[in-house]
Design a protein around this motif. Structure first.
Motif, mmCIF file in Angstrom:
data_model
loop_
_atom_site.group_PDB
_atom_site.id
_atom_site.type_symbol
_atom_site.label_atom_id
_atom_site.label_comp_id
_atom_site.label_asym_id
_atom_site.label_seq_id
_atom_site.Cartn_x
_atom_site.Cartn_y
_atom_site.Cartn_z
ATOM 1 N N UNK A 47 28.119 -3.825 -88.407
ATOM 2 C CA UNK A 47 26.751 -3.304 -88.345
ATOM 3 C C UNK A 47 25.860 -4.286 -87.596
ATOM 4 N N UNK A 48 24.766 -3.760 -87.033
ATOM 5 C CA UNK A 48 23.823 -4.631 -86.349
ATOM 6 C C UNK A 48 22.995 -5.429 -87.349
ATOM 7 N N UNK A 49 22.864 -4.935 -88.554
ATOM 8 C CA UNK A 49 22.191 -5.708 -89.593
ATOM 9 C C UNK A 49 22.851 -7.075 -89.717
ATOM 10 N N UNK A 50 24.175 -7.072 -89.796
ATOM 11 C CA UNK A 50 24.898 -8.331 -89.942
ATOM 12 C C UNK A 50 25.009 -9.085 -88.629
ATOM 13 N N UNK A 51 25.331 -8.397 -87.540
ATOM 14 C CA UNK A 51 25.519 -9.086 -86.261
ATOM 15 C C UNK A 51 24.277 -9.855 -85.851
ATOM 16 N N UNK A 52 23.106 -9.235 -85.975
ATOM 17 C CA UNK A 52 21.869 -9.871 -85.544
ATOM 18 C C UNK A 52 21.508 -11.052 -86.434
ATOM 19 N N UNK A 53 21.583 -10.853 -87.741
ATOM 20 C CA UNK A 53 21.224 -11.932 -88.669
ATOM 21 C C UNK A 53 22.202 -13.097 -88.576
ATOM 22 N N UNK A 54 23.497 -12.813 -88.478
ATOM 23 C CA UNK A 54 24.494 -13.876 -88.382
ATOM 24 C C UNK A 54 24.325 -14.650 -87.079
ATOM 25 N N UNK A 55 24.047 -13.954 -85.966
ATOM 26 C CA UNK A 55 23.866 -14.640 -84.691
ATOM 27 C C UNK A 55 22.693 -15.615 -84.754
ATOM 28 N N UNK A 56 21.569 -15.172 -85.306
ATOM 29 C CA UNK A 56 20.402 -16.048 -85.398
ATOM 30 C C UNK A 56 20.636 -17.191 -86.377
ATOM 31 N N UNK A 57 21.209 -16.865 -87.532
ATOM 32 C CA UNK A 57 21.456 -17.896 -88.545
ATOM 33 C C UNK A 57 22.424 -18.952 -88.030
ATOM 34 N N UNK A 58 23.482 -18.514 -87.365
ATOM 35 C CA UNK A 58 24.466 -19.454 -86.838
ATOM 36 C C UNK A 58 23.859 -20.318 -85.735
ATOM 37 N N UNK A 59 23.047 -19.707 -84.891
ATOM 38 C CA UNK A 59 22.404 -20.475 -83.817
ATOM 39 C C UNK A 59 21.504 -21.555 -84.411
ATOM 40 N N UNK A 60 20.794 -21.226 -85.482
ATOM 41 C CA UNK A 60 19.927 -22.207 -86.137
ATOM 42 C C UNK A 60 20.718 -23.391 -86.676
ATOM 43 N N UNK A 61 21.987 -23.168 -87.036
ATOM 44 C CA UNK A 61 22.833 -24.237 -87.567
ATOM 45 C C UNK A 61 23.339 -25.161 -86.468
ATOM 46 N N UNK A 62 23.257 -24.722 -85.223
ATOM 47 C CA UNK A 62 23.794 -25.530 -84.123
ATOM 48 C C UNK A 62 25.287 -25.343 -83.988
ATOM 49 N N UNK A 63 25.970 -26.367 -83.484
ATOM 50 C CA UNK A 63 27.403 -26.265 -83.199
ATOM 51 C C UNK A 63 28.217 -25.873 -84.432
ATOM 52 N N UNK A 64 27.809 -26.337 -85.604
ATOM 53 C CA UNK A 64 28.555 -25.995 -86.825
ATOM 54 C C UNK A 64 28.441 -24.512 -87.172
ATOM 55 N N UNK A 65 27.439 -23.840 -86.580
ATOM 56 C CA UNK A 65 27.237 -22.430 -86.867
ATOM 57 C C UNK A 65 28.332 -21.533 -86.329
ATOM 58 N N UNK A 66 29.043 -21.994 -85.309
ATOM 59 C CA UNK A 66 30.116 -21.175 -84.739
ATOM 60 C C UNK A 66 31.208 -20.953 -85.778
ATOM 61 N N UNK A 67 31.648 -22.013 -86.398
ATOM 62 C CA UNK A 67 32.690 -21.896 -87.423
ATOM 63 C C UNK A 67 32.182 -21.116 -88.624
ATOM 64 N N UNK A 68 30.913 -21.331 -88.980
ATOM 65 C CA UNK A 68 30.333 -20.606 -90.112
ATOM 66 C C UNK A 68 30.328 -19.103 -89.841
ATOM 67 N N UNK A 69 29.891 -18.707 -88.647
ATOM 68 C CA UNK A 69 29.845 -17.288 -88.300
ATOM 69 C C UNK A 69 31.243 -16.689 -88.251
ATOM 70 N N UNK A 70 32.183 -17.433 -87.705
ATOM 71 C CA UNK A 70 33.550 -16.946 -87.580
ATOM 72 C C UNK A 70 34.198 -16.716 -88.943
ATOM 73 N N UNK A 71 33.730 -17.418 -89.964
ATOM 74 C CA UNK A 71 34.292 -17.277 -91.302
ATOM 75 C C UNK A 71 33.723 -16.074 -92.059
ATOM 76 N N UNK A 72 32.670 -15.447 -91.505
ATOM 77 C CA UNK A 72 32.095 -14.282 -92.165
ATOM 78 C C UNK A 72 33.031 -13.076 -92.007
ATOM 79 N N UNK A 73 33.220 -12.336 -93.081
ATOM 80 C CA UNK A 73 34.107 -11.172 -93.044
ATOM 81 C C UNK A 73 33.655 -10.182 -91.975
ATOM 82 N N UNK A 74 34.597 -9.767 -91.134
ATOM 83 C CA UNK A 74 34.321 -8.750 -90.139
ATOM 84 C C UNK A 74 33.629 -9.227 -88.890
ATOM 85 N N UNK A 75 33.355 -10.533 -88.791
ATOM 86 C CA UNK A 75 32.617 -11.063 -87.640
ATOM 87 C C UNK A 75 33.553 -11.736 -86.636
ATOM 88 N N UNK A 76 33.330 -11.445 -85.360
ATOM 89 C CA UNK A 76 33.993 -12.142 -84.266
ATOM 90 C C UNK A 76 32.905 -12.815 -83.430
#
Length: 248
Positions: free
Chosen positions: A189-218
């Motif tokens: 869903x775009x609800x998750x894609x948009x929020x995860x993209x922004x949240x991960x970006x705010x985390x910086x480089x560590x956000x990539x691994x965090x986003x990748x660990x979310x269920x259903x996210x690539x």
């Protein structure tokens, strides 16, 4: 059916390939998005968000309550990197409102009988009934793509520095997040894609691994060192295999 309108501060384009879906479905989509903008925009002094921020609202609407719950979920999940209540700034839930509202708009299309459509809201895309291709913009060259994704049903959202500069703040430090140039998330869903993209970006480089660990996210990301990082399940398009298209 095709329509483009400027809503919520960015262009929203709609394509519906089902001939039996009426223009009324598009009318409902854009009416909903205009209503969301009027109620949830932090840039409108009379919106519910602005009035809540000034302490003028005792009980929030069900929609805003849902959005604020999502904001809190991502604040906790990122250890405070994602925060819609930053010091010296007003309440700004836009990073959640956009994806949430556009996903709701996609639900209106489905309820109207649409089976194949593409709804592109300022570069964040939700599609149904593919195949669709979604091009991801190069973070440093507006006329180039980093990759092209293939989707049947789902959503794609990108957070980056190229349109608005260093506008995403790491809530843990109060400073702009600069560890990434861009980060794209594919999710159901775009609800998750948009929020995860922004949240991960705010985390910086560590956000990539965090986003990748979310269920259903690539994830597809370009860090500040120009390195490309991607998950193994990223749905990269194969030449000649897809027909519809949209750009992020």
């Amino acid at each position: 059916m095709r329509r483009v309108e400027h809503v919520m501060g960015f262009p929203v384009s709609l394509r519906v390939d089902d001939p039996d879906v009426s223009e009324g479905a598009a009318d409902a989509v854009f009416a909903w998005l205009r209503d969301v903008d009027a109620r949830f925009s932090p840039f409108r002094s009379d919106s519910e968000v602005s009035r809540l921020d000034r302490g003028e609202v005792a009980h929030v609407s069900a929609g805003l309550s849902e959005v604020l719950d999502l904001c809190e979920e991502y604040r906790v999940a990122t250890g405070g990197a994602f925060d819609v209540r930053l010091p010296a700034r007003g309440l700004d839930p836009c990073a959640v409102v956009k994806g949430w509202s556009v996903q709701r708009a996609a639900g209106l299309l489905r309820a109207a009988g649409a089976r194949r459509f593409c709804l592109n809201a300022g570069g964040d895309v939700v599609v149904a009934g593919g195949p669709w291709t979604v091009g991801v913009r190069h973070p440093e060259h507006a006329d180039r793509l980093c990759t092209v994704l293939a989707l049947t049903d789902g959503a794609v959202a990108t957070s980056a520095r190229y349109e608005r500069g260093d506008h995403i703040i790491d809530g843990r430090t109060g400073r702009p997040a600069t560890g990434l140039l861009s980060l794209t998330v594919v999710a159901p869903t775009l609800t998750e894609a948009d929020a995860v993209a922004t949240a991960a970006f705010a985390m910086g480089a560590e956000g990539v691994e965090w986003a990748a660990a979310r269920d259903g996210c690539e994830v597809f990301a370009v860090d500040a060192e120009r390195r490309v990082l991607r998950t193994a399940g990223l749905p990269v398009a194969e030449a000649g295999k897809v027909q519809g298209s949209a750009s992020v």
